[in-house]
Enzyme design. Structure first.
Site, PDB file in Angstrom:
ATOM      1  N   TYR A 113       0.708  -1.118  -0.001  1.00 27.81           N
ATOM      2  CA  TYR A 113       0.003   0.156  -0.178  1.00 27.81           C
ATOM      3  C   TYR A 113       0.929   1.136   0.061  1.00 27.81           C
ATOM      4  O   TYR A 113       0.332   2.418   0.551  1.00 27.81           O
ATOM      5  CB  TYR A 113      -0.944   0.081   1.313  1.00 27.81           C
TER       6      TYR A 113
ATOM      7  N   ASN B  27     -13.521  -3.680   4.219  1.00 30.06           N
ATOM      8  CA  ASN B  27     -14.335  -3.753   3.071  1.00 30.06           C
ATOM      9  C   ASN B  27     -14.068  -4.909   2.094  1.00 30.06           C
ATOM     10  O   ASN B  27     -14.458  -4.918   1.090  1.00 30.06           O
ATOM     11  CB  ASN B  27     -14.279  -2.289   2.227  1.00 30.06           C
TER      12      ASN B  27
HETATM   13  P1  CMP Z   1      -8.460  -0.792  -0.899  1.00 26.78           P
HETATM   14  O1  CMP Z   1      -9.498  -1.030  -2.314  1.00 26.78           O
HETATM   15  O2  CMP Z   1      -7.775  -1.859  -0.653  1.00 26.78           O
HETATM   16  O3  CMP Z   1      -7.545   0.651  -1.187  1.00 26.78           O
HETATM   17  C1  CMP Z   1      -7.003   1.415  -0.143  1.00 26.78           C
HETATM   18  C2  CMP Z   1      -7.859   0.731   1.263  1.00 26.78           C
HETATM   19  O4  CMP Z   1      -7.563   1.730   2.405  1.00 26.78           O
HETATM   20  C3  CMP Z   1      -9.321   0.885   0.879  1.00 26.78           C
HETATM   21  O5  CMP Z   1      -9.584  -0.424   0.067  1.00 26.78           O
HETATM   22  C4  CMP Z   1     -10.132   0.593   2.252  1.00 26.78           C
HETATM   23  O6  CMP Z   1      -9.622  -0.672   2.812  1.00 26.78           O
HETATM   24  C5  CMP Z   1      -8.789   1.635   3.293  1.00 26.78           C
HETATM   25  N1  CMP Z   1      -9.428   2.823   3.425  1.00 26.78           N
HETATM   26  C6  CMP Z   1      -9.677   3.085   4.773  1.00 26.78           C
HETATM   27  N2  CMP Z   1     -10.098   4.457   4.786  1.00 26.78           N
HETATM   28  C7  CMP Z   1     -10.304   4.876   3.555  1.00 26.78           C
HETATM   29  C8  CMP Z   1     -10.506   5.938   3.036  1.00 26.78           C
HETATM   30  N3  CMP Z   1     -11.280   7.238   3.810  1.00 26.78           N
HETATM   31  N4  CMP Z   1     -10.447   6.183   1.747  1.00 26.78           N
HETATM   32  C9  CMP Z   1     -10.202   5.152   0.826  1.00 26.78           C
HETATM   33  N5  CMP Z   1      -9.750   3.839   1.580  1.00 26.78           N
HETATM   34  C10 CMP Z   1      -9.771   3.927   2.747  1.00 26.78           C
END
Ligand code: CMP
Length: 140
Positions: A51, A114
């Site tokens: 990430y 999620n």
């Molecule tokens: P993902 O698609 O894996 O990409 C980044 C991840 O950060 C996202 O899913 C969520 O699990 C997490 N996340 C937590 N807070 C936020 C936010 N405010 N906006 C976007 N991603 C978030």
């Protein structure tokens, strides 16, 4: 349309809540091919590397802790236009904005937990697939 590959992760909340089969069922029902699959428990450094694009975001520390809280299932998906098709199956990052019938709308419990991740573009897919799999592990 073009043949693409994308990376899917069933996150620790999805694995611990018994949703591996549910996600795989939806992929297969959508005619999306799984061409590689394994379960891994990420270290903190591995989650931070995956990430890295989010390292300046306020949720980075919480996200990487969550992603190391238990095993994840990582898959390489292949098909015509699969990056967008899988993102449609997942629904919006924020489950409250996700369309009815999507994985996140049906199962996510907050914006972080999620259930699934999917690459957002061909360049990120190439990086993300290479982060977890070598050529020998991906079915041709
Ligand atoms: P993902 O698609 O894996 O990409 C980044 C991840 O950060 C996202 O899913 C969520 O699990 C997490 N996340 C937590 N807070 C936020 C936010 N405010 N906006 C976007 N991603 C978030």
């Amino acid at each position: 349309m073009s043949m693409q590959r994308t990376l899917s992760i069933i996150k620790p909340d999805g694995v611990s809540r018994g949703l591996i089969g549910e996600v795989v069922k939806r992929l297969e029902a959508s005619d999306i091919s799984i061409v590689a699959m394994k379960m891994v428990h990420l270290t903190q450094a591995q989650a931070e590397g995956f990430y890295a694009v989010h390292r300046e975001r306020p949720f980075f520390e919480s996200l990487t802790k969550f992603m190391t809280s238990g095993p994840v299932v990582v898959m390489v998906l292949q098909g015509e236009d699969v990056i967008a098709r899988y993102r449609n199956l997942m629904g919006a990052t924020n489950y409250e904005e996700a369309a009815e019938g999507t994985i996140r709308r049906d199962f996510a419990t907050d914006i972080e937990k999620n259930v699934v991740h999917g690459s957002d573009a061909p360049e990120t897919a190439a990086f993300e697939i290479g982060y977890f799999f070598n050529q020998l592990e991906i079915m041709s």
